[in-house]
Write a protein that holds these residues in place. Sequence first.
Motif, PDB file in Angstrom:
ATOM      1  N   LEU A  65       0.835  -1.206   0.000  1.00 21.47           N
ATOM      2  CA  LEU A  65       0.000   0.000   0.000  1.00 21.47           C
ATOM      3  C   LEU A  65       0.872   1.260   0.000  1.00 21.47           C
ATOM      4  CD1 LEU A  65      -3.013   0.724   0.059  1.00 21.47           C
ATOM      5  CD2 LEU A  65      -2.822   0.962   2.527  1.00 21.47           C
ATOM      6  N   VAL A  68       2.488   1.723  -3.452  1.00 21.82           N
ATOM      7  CA  VAL A  68       1.563   2.214  -4.482  1.00 21.82           C
ATOM      8  C   VAL A  68       1.236   3.690  -4.231  1.00 21.82           C
ATOM      9  CG1 VAL A  68      -0.776   1.987  -5.407  1.00 21.82           C
ATOM     10  CG2 VAL A  68       0.592  -0.051  -5.013  1.00 21.82           C
ATOM     11  N   LEU A  72       1.851   6.931  -6.650  1.00 20.80           N
ATOM     12  CA  LEU A  72       0.765   7.812  -7.102  1.00 20.80           C
ATOM     13  C   LEU A  72       1.005   9.267  -6.687  1.00 20.80           C
ATOM     14  CD1 LEU A  72      -2.418   5.620  -6.474  1.00 20.80           C
ATOM     15  CD2 LEU A  72      -1.084   5.886  -8.563  1.00 20.80           C
ATOM     16  N   LEU A  76       2.026  14.089  -8.422  1.00 20.90           N
ATOM     17  CA  LEU A  76       1.430  15.214  -7.682  1.00 20.90           C
ATOM     18  C   LEU A  76       2.508  16.104  -7.073  1.00 20.90           C
ATOM     19  CD1 LEU A  76      -1.688  13.828  -5.776  1.00 20.90           C
ATOM     20  CD2 LEU A  76      -1.632  15.621  -7.483  1.00 20.90           C
ATOM     21  N   THR A 101      -5.067  21.676 -10.575  1.00 24.81           N
ATOM     22  CA  THR A 101      -4.946  20.234 -10.813  1.00 24.81           C
ATOM     23  C   THR A 101      -4.937  19.478  -9.485  1.00 24.81           C
ATOM     24  OG1 THR A 101      -3.681  20.671 -12.808  1.00 24.81           O
ATOM     25  CG2 THR A 101      -3.470  18.476 -11.873  1.00 24.81           C
ATOM     26  N   VAL A 104      -8.437  19.629  -7.860  1.00 30.94           N
ATOM     27  CA  VAL A 104      -9.397  18.714  -8.504  1.00 30.94           C
ATOM     28  C   VAL A 104      -9.133  17.273  -8.049  1.00 30.94           C
ATOM     29  CG1 VAL A 104     -10.096  17.731 -10.731  1.00 30.94           C
ATOM     30  CG2 VAL A 104      -9.823  20.181 -10.501  1.00 30.94           C
ATOM     31  N   THR A 105      -7.848  16.912  -7.935  1.00 35.21           N
ATOM     32  CA  THR A 105      -7.506  15.561  -7.467  1.00 35.21           C
ATOM     33  C   THR A 105      -8.015  15.352  -6.036  1.00 35.21           C
ATOM     34  OG1 THR A 105      -5.519  15.695  -8.813  1.00 35.21           O
ATOM     35  CG2 THR A 105      -5.602  13.929  -7.204  1.00 35.21           C
ATOM     36  N   GLY A 108     -11.688  14.940  -6.057  1.00 33.22           N
ATOM     37  CA  GLY A 108     -12.018  13.588  -6.523  1.00 33.22           C
ATOM     38  C   GLY A 108     -11.896  12.573  -5.406  1.00 33.22           C
ATOM     39  N   ILE A 109     -10.805  12.686  -4.623  1.00 27.74           N
ATOM     40  CA  ILE A 109     -10.604  11.780  -3.482  1.00 27.74           C
ATOM     41  C   ILE A 109     -11.740  11.953  -2.471  1.00 27.74           C
ATOM     42  CG2 ILE A 109      -9.102  11.323  -1.500  1.00 27.74           C
ATOM     43  CD1 ILE A 109      -6.736  12.037  -3.340  1.00 27.74           C
ATOM     44  N   PHE A 111     -14.862  13.071  -2.952  1.00 27.85           N
ATOM     45  CA  PHE A 111     -16.140  12.554  -3.427  1.00 27.85           C
ATOM     46  C   PHE A 111     -16.140  11.032  -3.592  1.00 27.85           C
ATOM     47  CE2 PHE A 111     -16.817  16.998  -4.881  1.00 27.85           C
ATOM     48  CZ  PHE A 111     -17.966  17.223  -4.137  1.00 27.85           C
ATOM     49  N   ALA A 112     -14.946  10.440  -3.734  1.00 26.63           N
ATOM     50  CA  ALA A 112     -14.871   8.985  -3.906  1.00 26.63           C
ATOM     51  C   ALA A 112     -15.043   8.247  -2.590  1.00 26.63           C
ATOM     52  CB  ALA A 112     -13.529   8.604  -4.544  1.00 26.63           C
TER      53      ALA A 112
END
Lengths: 113, 228
Positions: A65, A68, A72, A76, A101, A104-105, A108-109, A111-112
Amino acid sequence: MVLTEWELMASRSSEIEPDRNGDRPAAMALVLLEALAVILVTLAVVIDHVGGLAPFSAWTHWFLLAGVVSLLLAPLAAVIHLGFRFAKRGSRRCAWYAFGTVMVTLLGIYFAR
Amino acid sequence: MILVPGLLLISGFEFRNAVAASLVCVVATSVASSVVFVKRGLADLPLATELQFFTVCGAVGGGLIAAHIPSAPLYLAFSALLVYLSMRMWPRRPQSSGRSDPAPAVERHAHAAAGSLGAGFASGLLGIGGGVLNMPVLHLLLGREFDEAVPTSAYMIGITAAAGALVYSVRGDLPVDAVGLAMIGTLVGARVAAYVRGWFNQRALKMLFVSLLLYGAYRMGTNGLAQF
């Protein structure tokens, strides 16, 4: 003559010359976080497949984890650095795009979840 | 591009899991190449910074919407994309660049933003890099030469795929245990491929890849139709 926002953007874009000198700190951020990801993932794979390391097998998932997530975060980190660099050089529009940018990322996190 | 069909058809992953795993591998390959491009100044960073805002908006939107779309239409969309790619990759005689007369700057920027948004959306929804859509935007619309468009696109792909992958991972669709091996395999494979690239006939390689894409399109299409 009244210019629309797009016309203003298009006229300004020609003022920003591509940077031919490169950006070492951004490249360093990318390479360091990539290397960290590879080390963590490789460690997890080794622990998983070498019998003598079985006592550490509970850590495998967390190593994977972390690896990864580290990978990711690499792009950023480069974008955040470039945002500050553009702001310092006076390219405010590029700086806003860079921080936009990242925002927005993050949205997105959020709202996910 | 072949990772999603591979994970779906061979490993039996769910569509969303395969897309998430593919996005992580896309980030891995993009970061590996971007290090060189960014350090040497080969990528047009101001332009990439502008366009990546739109690709990231698309990727986040695609990633969020993917949770509410059943698998069947996604299988069919991916199948159509593979057919389109195989047609574009089909070996043919070199042609002129196909650039038309340049449109006004305002129009080009609006089209570039829309194209980037579409590329990001496809990336977030289907787990592809988006380079196949970024390249026409950079080369045909904005007039960048290939040797500048490729590094710029490669850099943009990384942040686009990372935003999409973060959405999937927070939602719990990222199969972390499988992704680790796939990531290492992708990184090793990319370096080995770059090393041995010259050993093979390029036309034969292209034909082999096109055959793989068409087979993947056929299997994805039949799987999608079977789920309706």
